[in-house]
Design an enzyme around this catalytic site. Sequence first.
Site, mmCIF file in Angstrom:
data_model
loop_
_atom_site.group_PDB
_atom_site.id
_atom_site.type_symbol
_atom_site.label_atom_id
_atom_site.label_comp_id
_atom_site.label_asym_id
_atom_site.label_seq_id
_atom_site.Cartn_x
_atom_site.Cartn_y
_atom_site.Cartn_z
ATOM 1 N N GLY A 45 0.883 -1.171 0.000
ATOM 2 C CA GLY A 45 0.000 0.000 0.000
ATOM 3 C C GLY A 45 0.919 1.219 0.000
ATOM 4 C CG ASP A 235 0.306 2.172 -5.723
ATOM 5 O OD1 ASP A 235 -0.871 1.771 -5.695
ATOM 6 O OD2 ASP A 235 1.194 1.770 -4.953
ATOM 7 C CE LYS A 246 -1.839 -4.391 -6.464
ATOM 8 N NZ LYS A 246 -0.416 -4.663 -6.780
#
Length: 347
Positions: A45, A235, A246
């Site tokens: 994460g 991200d 993801k």
Amino acid sequence: MDVLRWEGERLYLLDQRELPHRVEYLPCSHYRDVAAAIRQLSVRGAPAIGVAAAFGYALAAFNYSEDGKVALSEYMEEAARELLATRPTAVNLRWALDEMRAAYQALNGKSLKEIRDGLLAAAFKIQAAEKKRDERMASFGASLIPSRACILTYCNTGALATTGWGTALGIIREAHRQGKDLHIYVPETRPVLQGARLTAWELQEAGIPYTLITDNMAGYVFAHGGIDLVLVGADCIAASGDFANKIGTYTLSVLANYHNCPFYVAAPLSTVDLTVKTGQEIPIEMRDPREVREIGGKLITLEGCPVLNPSFDVVPHQLVTAFITDKGILKPPFEEALAAAFKGGSE
Ligand code: MRU
């Protein structure tokens, strides 16, 4: 539950590979242990990776021995380089290491003990700030959630992913706390099942109603009118508003667009990299093919069969309804909105 813990000159990381079946902490007494833990997804994460790397960098100062073989600054630079190389897509990793490097520079001329204490304090400060950012995102984001909603989320964006409240899942938590009637659809998130193992676990613990689906069931759920909005994390967000998350997020964004469903992205400004102009410039991490060939360590296909394993994909900004950041909700045009959000400075 603590995602990480500092105790007696060691960092203990909750080993997320073992969840939900086992709660185990991985002791890291060397910064290279932290780097290995990030690489193998024991901690994952984007924001949590940044926090773990900050502690890893502080740990390097504890690992340094004053035997005169290597200068401290050289040792610290090497530690930062190794920690940075662990996961190439998450911007928060570089952001946190830049903050730590700056803290190290500010400690110039101090004793080794003062540098160790100072860097540790800086890592704790990054963690505390992360939690504050999560809280701000949660309150901005909850205002977008209707009083009754079926929400599709993806991967894991909860406390496990940030060490605080979570980004997308933090918003869901806050909306639930406000008494909204929510139902969350959780795709399992192959290859390593962050949805099935981590998000399902966090929702269950929080008492928020949810349904687990396999990734290829998302279209079915949309087609049956089951989704009111999509809420995911990120991200890396480029200056244009294109973002990486993801692998599989792109597919969900196209589905949401086709079904006229709002598609929200929750991330702190520490996930934005304005030097990355568009999604095409975002470096995509390619991971070990075994993650695709196996589930939970069990081979599910032919040993050595050809595999593609990009960890992230890129969603074009045209498919994003809004970014929910720690500086507020950003609406299109995103290039202007992101640049303006940075004018006040990222915390
Ligand atoms: O490979 P992972 O588990 O680190 O990927 C995590 C994600 O893609 C999350 O959605 C993203 O980091 C945002 S988390 C707050």
